[in-house]
Structure formats: structure tokens, C-alpha cells
Enzyme design. Structure first.
Site, PDB file in Angstrom:
ATOM      1  N   ARG A   1       0.818  -1.223   0.000  1.00  0.00           N
ATOM      2  CA  ARG A   1       0.000   0.000   0.000  1.00  0.00           C
ATOM      3  C   ARG A   1       0.845   1.263   0.000  1.00  0.00           C
ATOM      4  O   ARG A   1       0.505   2.267   0.635  1.00  0.00           O
ATOM      5  CB  ARG A   1      -0.973   0.019   1.187  1.00  0.00           C
ATOM      6  CG  ARG A   1      -1.964  -1.129   1.205  1.00  0.00           C
ATOM      7  CD  ARG A   1      -2.910  -1.087   0.014  1.00  0.00           C
ATOM      8  NE  ARG A   1      -3.822  -2.221   0.044  1.00  0.00           N
ATOM      9  CZ  ARG A   1      -3.603  -3.394  -0.570  1.00  0.00           C
ATOM     10  NH1 ARG A   1      -2.487  -3.554  -1.261  1.00  0.00           N
ATOM     11  NH2 ARG A   1      -4.472  -4.365  -0.509  1.00  0.00           N
TER      12      ARG A   1
ATOM     13  N   GLU B   1      -5.153   3.906   5.915  1.00  0.00           N
ATOM     14  CA  GLU B   1      -5.117   3.681   4.470  1.00  0.00           C
ATOM     15  C   GLU B   1      -5.849   4.811   3.760  1.00  0.00           C
ATOM     16  O   GLU B   1      -5.490   5.203   2.654  1.00  0.00           O
ATOM     17  CB  GLU B   1      -5.758   2.332   4.117  1.00  0.00           C
ATOM     18  CG  GLU B   1      -5.611   1.960   2.652  1.00  0.00           C
ATOM     19  CD  GLU B   1      -5.891   0.499   2.369  1.00  0.00           C
ATOM     20  OE1 GLU B   1      -6.522   0.221   1.334  1.00  0.00           O
ATOM     21  OE2 GLU B   1      -5.490  -0.361   3.175  1.00  0.00           O
TER      22      GLU B   1
ATOM     23  N   SER C   1     -11.357   0.461   2.720  1.00  0.00           N
ATOM     24  CA  SER C   1     -10.600   0.050   3.904  1.00  0.00           C
ATOM     25  C   SER C   1     -10.029   1.276   4.603  1.00  0.00           C
ATOM     26  O   SER C   1      -9.353   2.096   3.984  1.00  0.00           O
ATOM     27  CB  SER C   1      -9.466  -0.897   3.516  1.00  0.00           C
ATOM     28  OG  SER C   1      -9.984  -2.108   3.004  1.00  0.00           O
TER      29      SER C   1
END
Length: 320
Positions: free
Chosen positions: A180, A299, A229
Site C-alpha cells: 500500500r 489507508e 478500507s
């Protein structure tokens, strides 16, 4: 500074641009959370050439913030200083198969359209994009992934502009991908990318995409005002498991709630402000830290200034 003062200070430097400039732009109309403050000015360039022209005339002491389709974006109530750049679908949303199992896509292309293009062309390896509610620019920046596949596995090269409007072409290695995360310079604005897959049977691709969609509909609150998320998975665990163990499933602050369906999804139940959402997120982080010693990382991208009196400390100031 407000939008009027910002544009007045620019004089006629924006007069030759073909894109749209909106002063005092309401960011809650852009983010999927439908919450947040205003930007001093929003610029939607007509194409890459127009974006380069904009970057060349905006002084470097004026902030330029790039946003995508707003699917994983939280804008604070104090708003965003300077210009926000949002790439338009018309100028940056083209996607096509270009041979050798490759796909070229503009940064404003929805991930789902890339998956659909791959299906039509019989190119495997892109089914995971069918389940990511974002755009290619964001996917490139955060190495978006799902269902065991990440963007870095598909990227061949990325085209971008720097803060001075100069063009850069980055290889997969240049992007510095990790979970990520991309180590590409923060001031680069991605405009398009080339991806590579492998030959695959269309029925098999379609079955994989259907499985992705079924999974999303079964376990995720996809019909809510959400940002996907909320936190990255910590090493050796899952964010939702740690949130659940800390007793935060369904937790509410104001109009913001950790979804009872999937507790790593934060939702706006209808009245949440940017403050409610971020305070809820930091409350969850603090409780997980206290419960398990794990420091969850956001995130969702949070930008802008806090509204005076509504400042929020990370982990609510907890320093375990």
C-alpha cells in the site's frame, strides 16, 4: 486565503488554460464520504498539456494538492489551501488494450474500467481491479490491491508531471512499491500508465471478476457512504480483526460509524462531518493500541487543515 483572493493574485496567468477553475470548491461533493471543507480553488485540466501549462505558471509557494475520484479521501473541515487538481475523465480517462497483453490507462480511469477492458481483450491478471472502488492514479500511488493481487504486479511504466510541468516516465522499479505504498516522489502527478497481464480465457476472467463482486457484496458495505478500507493490515494480522478485538465494531461518533458488516470500513450514516470521521478513526486506533499494542496505519488519505477547535491528535495523544 479564499478562492477569490487566490485567483486575483494569479492575475492573467491562468487565462490561457483550457481547463475549469472553480474558486472555493466544496470538497464534500467530490469525496465518497460526502463530508469535508472547501478548497481555495479547484482546477480540472483539459489534458496533460493543459496540466503542464498550469504547473508552469503557478508559483511554487502556492500549494498544489492532487485528488482522484475521492473514493478513499477524507477532507478536514478547515479546508485545503491553494489549488486542488482533479484530473477529468474526459482528459485522463481513456483506456485501451495496446497489444502484447498490455493496457494503457489514464490516471482518471476507474479501476473497474481497466478490469472490463482486460476482459474484452482476453488479458488475465486484472480481475482484482473489478473490486477496487477507485481510480488508476490512486492505485498507482498507493499500490492498490485486492484478492491477493497488487498494482505493482501489473505496472510496466508510469507517465507523470513534476511540480514544474516536466514529463517523467518511471519504470516499475522507479515506483519503489511496497505494501500500500509507492516511493515515487510526492510532487509527481501521474497522468497515465501501461500495465501488462497474460493471455487468458474470457470465461475464466469473467468468473474471477464475478467472484470478486460476490465477495464485495457479501462482506463489504458497498452501498454506504464509505472510503473503503480505513486502515492498512498490520504485519501478521488483519486490521478488522484488531478493530473487532478492541470492541470497535459498530462504534459511532456523531454520524460516523465503523461498519457492523466490516469493521475496517468507516461510513457516513448521513450526518457525519470530516471531524466526526477522523475522530472516530483516531479513537479506533487508540483503542487498538491499548488493547493489542498495534499502531494501525491509515489507508484513507486525510488532507486539509483542521477547523480551529476541532484538532485531533494521532491515537488521541496516546503514546504506548
Amino acid at each position: 486565503m479564499n478562492g477569490g483572493a487566490l485567483l486575483e493574485g494569479m492575475g492573467d496567468r491562468l487565462s490561457t488554460l483550457r481547463g475549469r477553475v472553480t474558486p472555493d470548491a466544496a470538497m464534500d461533493k467530490i469525496t465518497w464520504f460526502r463530508a469535508g471543507g472547501t478548497a481555495d480553488a479547484l482546477f480540472q485540466p483539459a489534458d496533460e498539456e493543459d496540466l503542464a501549462a498550469f504547473l508552469k505558471v503557478v508559483p511554487h509557494d502556492i500549494p498544489v494538492t492532487v485528488v482522484g475520484i475521492g473514493s478513499n479521501l477524507l477532507v478536514r473541515e478547515g479546508g485545503i489551501r491553494g489549488f486542488v487538481v482533479r484530473l477529468s475523465a474526459k482528459g485522463f480517462g481513456e483506456v485501451q488494450a495496446i497489444g502484447d497483453n498490455r493496457i494503457r490507462a489514464g490516471a482518471a480511469t476507474p479501476d473497474k474500467r481497466v478490469a472490463a477492458t482486460a476482459l474484452e481483450a482476453g488479458i488475465g491478471g486484472f480481475h482484482f481491479y473489478h473490486g477496487i472502488p477507485g481510480g488508476i492514479g490512486g492505485a498507482l500511488r498507493m499500490n492498490a490491491g485486492a484478492n491477493g493481487v497488487e498494482t505493482r504486479e501489473r505496472v510496466v511504466e508510469v507517465r507523470a508531471l513534476d511540480r514544474a510541468g516536466a514529463v517523467h516516465v518511471l519504470s516499475n522499479a522507479d515506483m519503489g512499491y511496497a505494501y500500500r505504498h509507492s516511493a515515487a516522489p510526492k510532487d509527481l502527478i501521474f497522468t497515465s500508465a501501461i500495465f501488462a497481464g497474460e493471455p487468458a480465457d474470457r470465461d475464466a476472467i469473467k468468473a474471477a471478476m464475478d467472484a470478486v463482486q460476490h465477495h464485495r457484496e457479501t462482506v463489504q458495505p458497498i452501498r454506504e457512504k464509505t472510503g473503503g478500507s480505513t486502515f492498512k493490515n498490520p504485519e501478521g494480522s488483519s486490521a478488522w480483526k484488531e478493530i473487532d478485538k478492541a470492541g470497535c465494531r459498530g462504534l459511532m461518533i456523531g454520524g460516523a460509524q465503523m461498519s457492523p458488516m466490516h469493521c475496517n470500513f468507516m461510513i457516513n450514516t448521513g450526518t457525519a462531518t470530516g471531524y466526526d470521521l477522523e475522530l472516530l478513526g483516531e479513537t479506533v486506533r487508540a483503542r487498538v493500541l491499548e488493547n493489542s499494542g498495534i499502531r494501525l496505519a491509515w489507508e484513507i488519505r486525510r488532507i486539509g487543515a483542521f477547523k480551529p477547535g476541532h484538532e485531533i491528535d494521532e491515537f488521541l495523544g496516546q503514546m504506548l
